[in-house]
Design an enzyme around this catalytic site. Sequence first.
Site, PDB file in Angstrom:
ATOM      1  N   THR A 204      -0.268  -0.313  -3.531  1.00 18.01           N
ATOM      2  CA  THR A 204       1.180  -0.236  -3.721  1.00 18.01           C
ATOM      3  C   THR A 204       1.503  -0.059  -5.202  1.00 18.01           C
ATOM      4  O   THR A 204       0.775  -0.565  -6.054  1.00 18.01           O
ATOM      5  CB  THR A 204       1.798  -1.552  -3.192  1.00 18.01           C
ATOM      6  OG1 THR A 204       1.652  -1.548  -1.782  1.00 18.01           O
ATOM      7  CG2 THR A 204       3.252  -1.708  -3.553  1.00 18.01           C
TER       8      THR A 204
ATOM      9  N   ARG B 227       5.263  -2.191  11.741  1.00 23.54           N
ATOM     10  CA  ARG B 227       5.157  -3.301  10.773  1.00 23.54           C
ATOM     11  C   ARG B 227       5.786  -2.920   9.418  1.00 23.54           C
ATOM     12  O   ARG B 227       5.592  -1.828   8.908  1.00 23.54           O
ATOM     13  CB  ARG B 227       3.675  -3.641  10.589  1.00 23.54           C
ATOM     14  CG  ARG B 227       3.393  -4.754   9.574  1.00 23.54           C
ATOM     15  CD  ARG B 227       3.077  -4.209   8.196  1.00 23.54           C
ATOM     16  NE  ARG B 227       2.654  -5.257   7.273  1.00 23.54           N
ATOM     17  CZ  ARG B 227       2.576  -5.102   5.956  1.00 23.54           C
ATOM     18  NH1 ARG B 227       2.896  -3.956   5.400  1.00 23.54           N
ATOM     19  NH2 ARG B 227       2.182  -6.100   5.186  1.00 23.54           N
ATOM     20  N   ILE B 228       6.516  -3.843   8.854  1.00 25.91           N
ATOM     21  CA  ILE B 228       7.092  -3.668   7.512  1.00 25.91           C
ATOM     22  C   ILE B 228       6.614  -4.828   6.653  1.00 25.91           C
ATOM     23  O   ILE B 228       6.588  -5.975   7.104  1.00 25.91           O
ATOM     24  CB  ILE B 228       8.632  -3.644   7.589  1.00 25.91           C
ATOM     25  CG1 ILE B 228       9.070  -2.347   8.297  1.00 25.91           C
ATOM     26  CG2 ILE B 228       9.261  -3.728   6.215  1.00 25.91           C
ATOM     27  CD1 ILE B 228      10.469  -2.404   8.816  1.00 25.91           C
ATOM     28  N   GLY B 229       6.241  -4.509   5.413  1.00 31.15           N
ATOM     29  CA  GLY B 229       5.730  -5.546   4.519  1.00 31.15           C
ATOM     30  C   GLY B 229       6.791  -6.054   3.560  1.00 31.15           C
ATOM     31  O   GLY B 229       7.998  -5.911   3.794  1.00 31.15           O
ATOM     32  N   ASP B 230       6.320  -6.629   2.469  1.00 33.51           N
ATOM     33  CA  ASP B 230       7.222  -7.250   1.496  1.00 33.51           C
ATOM     34  C   ASP B 230       7.908  -6.255   0.562  1.00 33.51           C
ATOM     35  O   ASP B 230       8.984  -6.538   0.046  1.00 33.51           O
ATOM     36  CB  ASP B 230       6.442  -8.248   0.631  1.00 33.51           C
ATOM     37  CG  ASP B 230       5.316  -7.544  -0.137  1.00 33.51           C
ATOM     38  OD1 ASP B 230       4.600  -6.717   0.473  1.00 33.51           O
ATOM     39  OD2 ASP B 230       5.156  -7.817  -1.348  1.00 33.51           O
TER      40      ASP B 230
ATOM     41  N   THR C 146       2.428  -6.851  -5.244  1.00 36.14           N
ATOM     42  CA  THR C 146       1.462  -6.134  -4.417  1.00 36.14           C
ATOM     43  C   THR C 146       0.518  -7.154  -3.790  1.00 36.14           C
ATOM     44  O   THR C 146       0.165  -8.143  -4.434  1.00 36.14           O
ATOM     45  CB  THR C 146       0.676  -5.092  -5.233  1.00 36.14           C
ATOM     46  OG1 THR C 146      -0.318  -4.502  -4.384  1.00 36.14           O
ATOM     47  CG2 THR C 146      -0.006  -5.691  -6.460  1.00 36.14           C
ATOM     48  N   GLY C 147       0.125  -6.906  -2.559  1.00 34.71           N
ATOM     49  CA  GLY C 147      -0.755  -7.855  -1.889  1.00 34.71           C
ATOM     50  C   GLY C 147      -0.455  -7.860  -0.406  1.00 34.71           C
ATOM     51  O   GLY C 147       0.272  -6.991   0.084  1.00 34.71           O
ATOM     52  N   THR C 148      -0.977  -8.822   0.301  1.00 30.77           N
ATOM     53  CA  THR C 148      -0.715  -8.918   1.737  1.00 30.77           C
ATOM     54  C   THR C 148       0.733  -9.367   1.933  1.00 30.77           C
ATOM     55  O   THR C 148       1.077 -10.536   1.721  1.00 30.77           O
ATOM     56  CB  THR C 148      -1.681  -9.927   2.390  1.00 30.77           C
ATOM     57  OG1 THR C 148      -2.994  -9.607   1.960  1.00 30.77           O
ATOM     58  CG2 THR C 148      -1.621  -9.825   3.907  1.00 30.77           C
ATOM     59  N   GLY C 149       1.571  -8.399   2.330  1.00 31.77           N
ATOM     60  CA  GLY C 149       3.016  -8.600   2.315  1.00 31.77           C
ATOM     61  C   GLY C 149       3.498  -9.779   3.134  1.00 31.77           C
ATOM     62  O   GLY C 149       4.515 -10.390   2.804  1.00 31.77           O
TER      63      GLY C 149
HETATM   64  N1  ASP Z   1       2.394  -5.415  -0.237  1.00 35.08           N
HETATM   65  C1  ASP Z   1       2.155  -4.227   0.550  1.00 35.08           C
HETATM   66  C2  ASP Z   1       2.495  -4.508   1.992  1.00 35.08           C
HETATM   67  O1  ASP Z   1       2.177  -5.583   2.466  1.00 35.08           O
HETATM   68  C3  ASP Z   1       0.739  -3.740   0.463  1.00 35.08           C
HETATM   69  C4  ASP Z   1       0.211  -3.497  -0.919  1.00 35.08           C
HETATM   70  O2  ASP Z   1       0.579  -4.206  -1.856  1.00 35.08           O
HETATM   71  O3  ASP Z   1      -0.590  -2.566  -1.091  1.00 35.08           O
HETATM   72  O4  ASP Z   1       3.014  -3.645   2.656  1.00 35.08           O
END
Ligand code: ASP
Length: 362
Positions: free
Chosen positions: A227, A255-258, A278-281
């Site tokens: 991201t 699915r939608i992330g953060d 950025t990370g596991t949303g």
């Molecule tokens: N944060 C993003 C999501 O969860 C993924 C990423 O940071 O690459 O959609």
Amino acid sequence: MIPAPVSSRHSQTKRTGRTALCRLPLGLLGGIMLSALAISPQSRAQEATKDESSYAIALHGGAGTITRASMTAESEAAYRAALGEALIAGQSVLKSGGTAIDAVAASIRIMEDSPLFNAGKGAVFTYDGRNELDAAIMDGRTLKAGAVTGVTRIKNPILLARAVMGQSRHVMLSGSGAEHFARIQGIDLVSPTWFFTDRRYQQLLSIQNHEKGAMQLHFDGDHQFGTVGVVALDQAGNLAAGTSTGGLTNKEWGRIGDSPIIGAGTYADNKSCAVSATGTGEYFMRATAARTICALIEYKGYDVQKAADEVIHQKIAGLGGDGGVIALSHSGEIAFSFNTEGMYRAKLSSQNPTPLILIYKD
Ligand code: ASP
């Protein structure tokens, strides 16, 4: 579009201040000079960052298992060049007196057009082999925000998010409705095949073989998030933040992330800071990570590094999550914080105009 230079209110205050000083009797002037000398180095540094020509910008291109051993010299050089190009694009907007929002959009657009990052052209694939993109942008001066989710035909989702912020009554648009709005706004649409890259497709196949098709929450194929996000402070003292992503490889069911969620992956408020994550949303949403960092500054008086570290190393890590943030305070201090082995990141400011580009933890 880069707007004409803005004349900030505090630059006017400064000019008035200087004129008034010239009219003071000498004795009083001496007293004022002495008390000026007593100002702490920290408050002088803060004053310096508030100078009328000061600006700052920081960006990330994702976090994850990014180690020296996992990178070739060529791939490292390619990432450095792309991060540098994006940073300079934002800098040139800020340097010429443009807004933080324009700088954020200009930098993110470059990273969206690069196949290196999980945004725009380099977006990861969903479970059923599609590319569904999310983006958000926020203006710290007005607290206006725009976001798009699940778009499959928008070449630069950050530009659509910006149009949602500026040209609609809403904050977040999704899917085909967002694409309809893009057509009305004259924003570039492309065929969904535009987003195909073999590297990302192989990552999907590799995860699906490994997981036998099950949802894999944490990482994309090479254990990295790609991201992109940018935070900027312009010469008028206004903050902005933006984030753009393809989400997580193998994501299912829309699915939608953060990233497009205001307060989770993206937030900006002139009273405190601008943040992109950025990370596991899923963890960043549950922690309302970006807004919490700003709240720690606004209500608890934390400095920006302490606030970012608290959220990443205590809150997110405590939930079992991983990733990182870039954060920029209203006084121009930049913080990077991540609990992964690396994070593509870069920064510069009017005080330190040479780009600092970093990848690994050390
Ligand atoms: N944060 C993003 C999501 O969860 C993924 C990423 O940071 O690459 O959609």
